[in-house]
Every structure is written in C-alpha cells, then in structure tokens.
Design an enzyme around this catalytic site. Structure first.
Site: not given
Ligand code: TIU
Length: 225
Positions: A29, A134, A167
């Site tokens: 991500d 995802k 994530c």
């Molecule tokens: N990729 C991921 O960690 N998504 C989130 O929403 N992370 C947060 O820390 N908000």
C-alpha cells in the site's frame, strides 16, 4: 548470487534463512492516498510526513531486488468505483465528513483507477510485477495473492510498506497462518504513530518470532547484492 542457495540474513529474534528463488518482496500500500497530502490517511487526521521516511529505503531495496532478478509483488488498498466491495461499516467508520468513495484532491478517495489510489512514482510497479488490489487491510482477504504465490513457488516474503500496525501487520498475520515465513524491514515500514510502529514490530518478533522476523533493508540488500 545463486538463487537456489539458502541465504541467511541477520534478524530478530534470530537469523532469517531464505532461498531467493522462493522469496518475494511484498510492498504494501505505498499509495498516494496514504503518503501524500489530501489522501485517505490525512483525511483520517494523520500526519503523512511520518510515512514518507520509508520511501527512500524502499526505493533502494526495490532497485537491488529487481537487479537480483527476484519476485516483486505490490498491493493497493481500495474499492470498485461502484463501491459494491466496500462494507457499509468501513464507509461510515470514523464519522468523517468525507469518506471512502467521495471526491478528494486526488480523485475519489481509495477508489481503484483514481490518482490517489495509485502507487507513488518512486516505487511504481513494472508491467511484469503483479499488483494486488485488496478491499481490506490484509492482502490475502478477497484477493488472488495466495494463488499467485503458489503458482510462482514462493514460500517466504520480505514485507515492507504502510502502515506497520494496520495493513503490514494484518498481512503478516494472514501470511503466517498460511505457512509463509515473513521478514519485515523496520526502515521500510512506517506508521502515522511512531509508538505503534515500534510495538507493531515487537508484536511480530516476540515469543520467538510468533508472526515472523524483523530486520532492515541494508542487511537484505547486502545479502542479495
Ligand atoms: N494500508 C493501511 O495500513 N491502511 C490504513 O488504513 N492504515 C491506517 O493506518 N489508517
């Protein structure tokens, strides 16, 4: 480097052994929505600068990993434009005035195909590198990641990206339960909350490596160069 020979990387709680041919770099991500101003991360009230320190170490690692001819997989968190894969509970969580699917400065927030949803330029995937879209925090839930790993003969993962406790942690736990060995790189992962980053890594390596191992990018680069 012999891709079939076992390599040992200094890590905690003890050395991480892997065969390069059976190990993928999984970058979680590294999207504009999380790392740039105006995206989902900032919308949640977070300071995006906390994540930006991970860009340069990831860029160097990715360069070395590609040069060694090893497998790279990227993930992106996001939803279909019609939002049919967005749980209503996720949409309303946080009571934010602007939420997932709404227009933001980089297009609709966390919607596939929008500018903010895409991966930052510094780490942009090559056409040959699978990108896993995802809908959740974990990269295995509702995706074809496990099939791709199986088909490519991957048994272990070097995991980087954001955020450490969300994530990255969710994905490592999912991977561990499926039998994959995960090495998480501290300098290539980040959180909006430094204390969560630290604890997120501790949770992985505690109890003899209950979910996996922790090391850093310089050790991995040294082992594959
Ligand atoms: N990729 C991921 O960690 N998504 C989130 O929403 N992370 C947060 O820390 N908000």
């Amino acid at each position: 480097m012999n891709k079939q020979a076992t390599i040992s990387v200094e890590a905690e709680p003890y050395s991480f052994d892997f065969k390069p041919a059976e190990c993928a770099l999984l970058i979680i991500d590294m999207q504009r929505d999380f790392l740039e101003a105006g995206g989902f991360g900032e919308m949640l009230g977070n300071d995006v600068s906390q994540l930006r320190r991970t860009i340069e170490p990831n860029r160097k690692l990715l360069g070395a990993w590609r040069k060694a001819g090893l497998e790279v997989i990227h993930t992106r968190e996001g939803h279909r434009p019609d939002l049919t894969d967005l749980p209503p509970a996720k949409k309303v969580r946080g009571h934010s005035k602007t939420c997932i699917g709404d227009p933001g400065p980089m297009g609709r927030i966390l919607v596939r195909g929008e500018t903010g949803h895409d991966i930052i330029q510094e780490l942009y995937p090559l056409a040959s590198e699978p990108v896993i879209d995802k809908p959740g925090k974990g990269a295995f839930f509702a995706t074809d990641l496990q099939a791709i790993l199986h088909n490519r003969g991957i048994k272990s993962l070097v995991v980087t990206g954001v955020t450490t406790e969300v994530c990255v942690n969710t994905t490592v736990r999912e991977a561990n339960d499926r039998g994959y060995e995960c090495l998480v790189l501290s300098d290539c992962c980040g959180s909006y909350f430094p204390e969560f980053h630290e604890m997120g890594l501790k949770m992985i390596k505690a109890q003899g490596g209950i979910f996996g191992w922790v090391s850093d990018s310089s050790r991995v680069i040294g082992s594959i160069s």
